[in-house]
Design a protein around this motif. Structure first.
Motif: not given
Length: 422
Positions: A161-163, A165-175
């Protein structure tokens, strides 16, 4: 940006007879390849002579960063037990890290276990390299079906997701992944990178600090933390973290470059130059290093001619699209103008030497100063006229002087604006 895929090493196997070795492995604080405790753990696992022992030896070698020997240990484990899907999957992963094609072992692992987390994660990384994001996401989800707490699956999914540009999704998954391991360095590192993209630098710094606290040997975590504080000109703290990364990977290019920049910020110019020169010795065309060396010599050391040479080398090697090119073109022009002016000024001073200073007045005490010839000598002042006697009456005003009519106010005289102040 520093990121390392598949950064989480799988858990130890606690088969019968391996309990003591696993306990020793968990006590290792620094997985330096040459450390005595690391060698002891690896040897103990190998001496067990079982597939699980060889598998754990491979994990220990991964912790120590010795990928070639880890690959050999996992191959031995897969040979001991052809039904060990994890062993086959780890062979595929070690081959990927070595630049080899491990497809055969990955397929073998997936045939044995469709939702094998290790094999699916390795497959996800391969899809990420090709920017095949749907396949990467699907493989990461397959890994989570195999193990809902697999940290590498969360890391791969968040990174996909980070790559994009879907940063909100990347943040949610990492958390979500961090809930299973609060101190997990790779996930905290990726979360920090995501927060920077979301312009939340303050919380990004917190995540990077948490990452290095959780694993001080996480090279990418140390570098990202150092680079972030470097942007705030905290050169001393930045250098501490660059050095921490270099203790693990002495030849890490970004850590060497960052440490040199941090040295420059602390006026340690010789150390900075050594860092740049060590990188240029390996890669003379490294334009990012040339750029920083140009700044060091021309701007900070004020060695204009030497700096100009490095800056012109940058322009000769940097592509036309390089983001620093226009800035460097202006810098080169300014350096040439400065050098020309300094040379002209130096030549002018040679052609127009300053006259020697006049000798100081050394007339002996007591002797009257010589009077220039022809200049009249001052005569003694005549006696002043006698002041009028106190009882003398003032002269009467002229009769024709006009007398003011009526009462007259005392009025301050108007000041001429053009009159200068006293």
């Amino acid at each position: 940006v520093q990121y390392r895929e598949m950064a989480n090493v799988p858990k130890w196997r606690t088969a019968k007879g391996l309990e003591g070795a696993v306990a020793s492995a968990k006590k290792v604080e620094s997985w330096k390849p040459d450390a005595a405790d690391v060698k002891s753990v690896v040897d103990t696992f190998r001496s067990a002579g079982t597939g699980d022992g060889l598998y754990n030896a491979g994990l220990a070698l991964v912790h120590a960063g010795n990928i070639p020997e880890a690959l050999a240990a996992f191959k031995q484990a897969a040979s001991k037990n052809a039904q060990d899907a994890d062993a086959h999957a780890m062979v595929a992963e070690m081959m990927r890290r070595s630049g080899q094609d491990g497809g055969e072992f990955m397929r073998a692992a997936l045939k044995l276990q469709k939702f094998n987390p290790i094999a699916n994660n390795t497959f996800s990384v391969g899809a990420q390299v090709k920017k095949d994001w749907p396949t990467a996401i699907a493989a990461s989800r397959q890994a989570l079906i195999g193990n809902a707490e697999d940290l590498n699956a969360y890391q791969n999914l968040a990174r996909t997701y980070f790559e994009q540009g879907q940063y909100n999704m990347a943040k949610l998954v990492a958390e979500q992944g961090i809930r299973y391991d609060q101190a997990n360095a790779p996930l905290r590192n990726l979360l920090g990178l995501t927060l920077i993209k979301m312009d939340d630098v303050r919380n990004a710094l917190r995540r990077f600090r948490g990452a290095v606290k959780g694993d001080s040997r996480c090279v990418e975590c140390q570098i990202n933390l150092a680079a972030t504080v470097l942007n705030y000109s905290d050169f001393a703290v930045a250098q501490q973290h660059f050095q921490a990364a270099l203790e693990v990977q002495p030849d890490n290019r970004l850590a060497v470059l960052g440490s040199a920049v941090a040295s420059r910020g602390q006026d340690k110019f010789d150390d900075a130059r050594k860092g740049y020169d060590s990188l240029l010795a390996k890669d003379p065309d490294a334009v990012d290093v040339l750029y920083n060396k140009c700044l060091l010599i021309a701007q900070y050391e004020e060695k204009f001619e030497a700096g100009l040479s490095v800056c012109e080398t940058f322009l000769a090697k940097a592509p036309s699209t390089h983001p620093r090119r226009k800035e460097m073109e202006q810098r080169v022009k300014g350096l040439k103008d400065t050098i020309k002016f300094m040379k002209e000024e130096e030549q002018f001073k040679k052609d127009n030497p300053e006259p020697p200073p006049a000798p100081p007045d050394t007339a002996p005490e007591g002797e009257p100063e010589a009077t220039p010839e022809g200049e009249p000598k001052a005569e003694p002042a005549a006696e002043a006229e006698a002041a009028p006697e106190a009882d003398a009456e003032p002269e009467a005003a002229p009769k024709d002087a006009a007398e003011p009519e009526g009462d007259v106010e005392d009025v301050e005289p108007e000041k001429d604006d053009k009159e200068s102040a006293p």
